[in-house]
Design a protein around this motif. Structure first.
Motif, PDB file in Angstrom:
ATOM      1  N   LEU A 425       0.805  -1.219   0.000  1.00 58.64           N
ATOM      2  CA  LEU A 425       0.000   0.000   0.000  1.00 58.64           C
ATOM      3  C   LEU A 425       0.835   1.265   0.000  1.00 58.64           C
ATOM      4  N   GLY A 426       2.116   1.167   0.342  1.00 55.57           N
ATOM      5  CA  GLY A 426       2.924   2.366   0.549  1.00 55.57           C
ATOM      6  C   GLY A 426       3.029   3.251  -0.672  1.00 55.57           C
ATOM      7  N   LEU A 427       3.332   2.681  -1.844  1.00 52.30           N
ATOM      8  CA  LEU A 427       3.504   3.484  -3.049  1.00 52.30           C
ATOM      9  C   LEU A 427       2.176   4.054  -3.533  1.00 52.30           C
ATOM     10  N   ALA A 428       1.092   3.293  -3.400  1.00 53.51           N
ATOM     11  CA  ALA A 428      -0.219   3.802  -3.802  1.00 53.51           C
ATOM     12  C   ALA A 428      -0.611   5.013  -2.957  1.00 53.51           C
ATOM     13  N   ILE A 429      -0.359   4.945  -1.656  1.00 52.35           N
ATOM     14  CA  ILE A 429      -0.682   6.071  -0.772  1.00 52.35           C
ATOM     15  C   ILE A 429       0.238   7.242  -1.062  1.00 52.35           C
ATOM     16  N   ALA A 430       1.515   6.967  -1.308  1.00 52.57           N
ATOM     17  CA  ALA A 430       2.451   8.045  -1.621  1.00 52.57           C
ATOM     18  C   ALA A 430       2.023   8.787  -2.881  1.00 52.57           C
ATOM     19  N   GLU A 431       1.645   8.055  -3.914  1.00 50.19           N
ATOM     20  CA  GLU A 431       1.219   8.702  -5.156  1.00 50.19           C
ATOM     21  C   GLU A 431      -0.059   9.507  -4.929  1.00 50.19           C
ATOM     22  N   GLY A 432      -1.003   8.957  -4.168  1.00 54.63           N
ATOM     23  CA  GLY A 432      -2.251   9.667  -3.917  1.00 54.63           C
ATOM     24  C   GLY A 432      -2.046  10.965  -3.164  1.00 54.63           C
ATOM     25  N   PHE A 433      -1.234  10.946  -2.103  1.00 52.13           N
ATOM     26  CA  PHE A 433      -0.978  12.169  -1.346  1.00 52.13           C
ATOM     27  C   PHE A 433      -0.181  13.174  -2.174  1.00 52.13           C
ATOM     28  N   ALA A 434       0.748  12.700  -2.988  1.00 51.58           N
ATOM     29  CA  ALA A 434       1.529  13.612  -3.831  1.00 51.58           C
ATOM     30  C   ALA A 434       0.626  14.341  -4.811  1.00 51.58           C
ATOM     31  N   GLU A 435      -0.267  13.608  -5.476  1.00 48.85           N
ATOM     32  CA  GLU A 435      -1.174  14.247  -6.428  1.00 48.85           C
ATOM     33  C   GLU A 435      -2.150  15.186  -5.728  1.00 48.85           C
ATOM     34  N   ALA A 436      -2.576  14.840  -4.519  1.00 52.44           N
ATOM     35  CA  ALA A 436      -3.481  15.716  -3.776  1.00 52.44           C
ATOM     36  C   ALA A 436      -2.825  17.047  -3.442  1.00 52.44           C
ATOM     37  N   ASN A 437      -1.515  17.068  -3.360  1.00 47.51           N
ATOM     38  CA  ASN A 437      -0.780  18.292  -3.048  1.00 47.51           C
ATOM     39  C   ASN A 437      -0.163  18.938  -4.287  1.00 47.51           C
ATOM     40  N   GLY A 438      -0.612  18.557  -5.456  1.00 48.96           N
ATOM     41  CA  GLY A 438      -0.124  19.165  -6.682  1.00 48.96           C
ATOM     42  C   GLY A 438       1.202  18.629  -7.168  1.00 48.96           C
ATOM     43  N   GLY A 439       1.658  17.502  -6.628  1.00 52.07           N
ATOM     44  CA  GLY A 439       2.924  16.922  -7.045  1.00 52.07           C
ATOM     45  C   GLY A 439       2.732  15.679  -7.886  1.00 52.07           C
ATOM     46  N   ARG A 440       3.839  14.996  -8.142  1.00 46.03           N
ATOM     47  CA  ARG A 440       3.791  13.762  -8.930  1.00 46.03           C
ATOM     48  C   ARG A 440       4.962  12.882  -8.540  1.00 46.03           C
ATOM     49  N   ILE A 441       4.823  11.600  -8.811  1.00 45.19           N
ATOM     50  CA  ILE A 441       5.856  10.613  -8.496  1.00 45.19           C
ATOM     51  C   ILE A 441       6.071   9.748  -9.722  1.00 45.19           C
ATOM     52  N   TRP A 442       7.318   9.455 -10.016  1.00 43.25           N
ATOM     53  CA  TRP A 442       7.603   8.494 -11.066  1.00 43.25           C
ATOM     54  C   TRP A 442       8.839   7.680 -10.689  1.00 43.25           C
ATOM     55  N   LEU A 443       9.075   6.650 -11.466  1.00 42.05           N
ATOM     56  CA  LEU A 443      10.154   5.701 -11.183  1.00 42.05           C
ATOM     57  C   LEU A 443      11.216   5.792 -12.259  1.00 42.05           C
ATOM     58  N   GLU A 444      12.474   5.825 -11.809  1.00 46.45           N
ATOM     59  CA  GLU A 444      13.623   5.719 -12.705  1.00 46.45           C
ATOM     60  C   GLU A 444      14.399   4.480 -12.282  1.00 46.45           C
ATOM     61  N   SER A 445      14.333   3.421 -13.111  1.00 43.96           N
ATOM     62  CA  SER A 445      14.912   2.166 -12.666  1.00 43.96           C
ATOM     63  C   SER A 445      15.276   1.290 -13.853  1.00 43.96           C
ATOM     64  N   HIS A 446      16.271   0.440 -13.643  1.00 44.21           N
ATOM     65  CA  HIS A 446      16.623  -0.639 -14.560  1.00 44.21           C
ATOM     66  C   HIS A 446      16.727  -1.911 -13.730  1.00 44.21           C
ATOM     67  N   GLU A 447      16.107  -2.962 -14.234  1.00 41.79           N
ATOM     68  CA  GLU A 447      16.072  -4.203 -13.476  1.00 41.79           C
ATOM     69  C   GLU A 447      17.488  -4.684 -13.161  1.00 41.79           C
ATOM     70  N   GLY A 448      17.711  -4.975 -11.871  1.00 41.49           N
ATOM     71  CA  GLY A 448      19.016  -5.434 -11.422  1.00 41.49           C
ATOM     72  C   GLY A 448      19.975  -4.330 -11.050  1.00 41.49           C
TER      73      GLY A 448
END
Length: 466
Positions: A425-448
């Motif tokens: 649930l952590g990332l879903a809640i983080a994204e929801g609160f970020a959008e509620a405050n006018g922000g955004r979250i994204w991922l920068e990743s490569h497997e491994g």
């Protein structure tokens, strides 16, 4: 799509008339045709019998009847036969009323004018009725529902002052208008009520309304089926979410409860010899697992508030470094693994401090879960002209590109989550609160190669707010 209002005539007739009755252009064209044909008869007179040439006026009567109607066709017949009688019936250049052949030709032309004009009117009416039904069908396809636009279009097309579509199958009592049932396959699905109807156009309404009612009935039936399908899909998704919640949460609730019950039972058992070290370990287990339960319940409450749209932020201006420090203070024993870094002049943001601290805690805890105990987690703060960027960097297994969006959904866990505790649930809640405050979250990743979660918040410029 052509507007029905523009197609309706000024007098409110049900079907637009294409005739130009009374228009000067129509009379002039008819006069020109009669004059031209009268001259042509003069050229043909030496070669053909004169009595039979009167039939040539059919060449003017037919187009006049088709294009302008019966009045123009009769006028062309009378003027043509009068011209023929004046110029070609003896005595020449005099009207000879006793020429019965001319009267017979006039009768034939008048009857032909009547028949052709009526056939042309019927043909135009059929085409116009088909065009009306085509416009209604196009409106139904374009709008997808029986709306006020369709009611206005129907009223304009049928010459009514107002049209009302009632989506019920009972009798329309007290409507104050002319009621017509909307039926599909013999089953009534509604009623169309027409008010302020003109006297003219009743026959056209009787012809058009059954087909129009069928079209509207099909549209109403389709709209109801679509609404029922949407409700069924909503219920199905709701059941799927409930099932996912039960499956994801049951294990996470049962595990700490079992640990608490076991530790508390050992402490409460009088016959068990426990030294101070054992008691401290059991108490630590109870407190740790109780805290875990508290966080899980808090996450579920936060998720329900976000899904219900009730997580309204209480915005305040705060420095980003204060937010990060406050979030790290909530990590207790794991805060030592986090390496924060800030710019010389940390930017300020206008957000709900408690919600943003929750976002940062969830991002950092997620990074700590998927990193080795010997690996640090980095929190780096940078800023652009418009945004503050907070990057949470770990050296865990990373996330595949195909999973970069799915992991922000509730009850989703990253790769290698079999040994990681949490309900997802952590990332879903983080994204929801970020959008509620006018922000955004994204991922920068490569497997491994580890994962970097980026939280972007609008920069608060004091000078632009004054």
């Amino acid at each position: 799509m052509t507007s029905a209002t523009s197609a309706a005539p000024a007098e409110g007739s049900a079907l637009p008339r294409l005739r130009l009755c009374g228009a000067p252009a129509g009379w002039l064209v008819c006069a020109a045709m009669v004059a031209a044909l009268t001259g042509a008869i003069g050229l043909l007179q030496p070669y053909l019998p004169v009595p039979g040439l009167a039939a040539l006026y059919l060449l003017t009567v037919l187009p006049a009847a088709v294009v302008w109607g019966f009045a123009h066709a009769v006028a062309v017949s009378v003027v043509g036969i009068a011209a023929f009688n004046f110029f070609y019936t003896p005595p020449a250049y005099q009207l000879a009323p006793e020429a019965w052949g001319d009267w017979f030709a006039l009768t034939i032309l008048a009857v032909t004018a009547l028949v052709v004009s009526e056939l042309a009117t019927w043909s135009r009416r059929q085409a116009q009725e088909a065009a009306l039904l085509a416009r209604v069908a196009a409106a139904l396809l374009e709008h997808g529902e029986v709306s006020g636009h369709l009611e206005r279009m129907t009223a304009d097309a049928l010459g009514a002052g107002k049209a009302q579509i009632l989506l019920d199958t009972g009798p329309a009592h007290g409507t104050g208008g002319e009621c017509h049932p909307l039926a599909v396959g013999g089953r009534q699905v509604g009623t169309i009520v027409l008010r302020q109807l003109p006297r003219r156009g009743a026959a056209a309404r009787r012809r058009v309304l059954p087909a129009l009612a069928s079209l509207l009935g099909v549209a109403i039936d389709r709209e109801r089926l679509a609404r029922q399908a949407l409700e069924a899909e909503t219920l199905r998704r709701s059941d799927a979410v409930k099932t996912a919640i039960l499956q994801a949460v049951s294990h996470d609730l049962r595990t700490p409860l079992m640990a608490i019950l076991t530790s508390a039972g050992a402490l409460a058992r009088r016959g068990m010899a426990l030294d101070d070290c054992d008691r401290a370990d059991l108490l630590s287990t109870v407190l740790e697992e109780a805290g875990r339960l508290d966080r899980l319940v808090g996450n579920l409450l936060d998720l329900s508030r976000l899904q219900a749209g009730a997580a309204e932020p209480l915005a305040d201006v705060v420095a980003v470094d204060d937010l990060v420090v406050a979030a790290l203070d909530q990590l207790t024993d794991q805060a030592g693994r986090v390496r924060p870094s800030f710019p010389w002049d940390p930017p300020a943001v206008r957000v709900d401090p408690h919600q943003m601290e929750r976002v940062l805690v969830n991002l950092v805890e997620n990074a700590l879960k998927y990193s080795l105990a010997s690996e640090p987690v980095f929190v780096r703060v940078t800023a652009t002209c418009s945004e503050t960027l907070i990057r949470v960097i770990d050296h865990g297994p990373g996330v595949a590109a195909a999973e970069s969006q799915r992991i922000f959904a509730a009850f989703q866990r990253g790769p290698g989550s079999g040994s990681v505790r949490g309900a997802g649930l952590g990332l879903a809640i983080a994204e929801g609160f970020a959008e509620a405050n006018g922000g955004r979250i994204w991922l920068e990743s490569h497997e491994g190669q580890g994962a970097t979660f980026v939280l972007a918040l609008p920069v608060w410029h004091l000078e632009t707010q004054l």
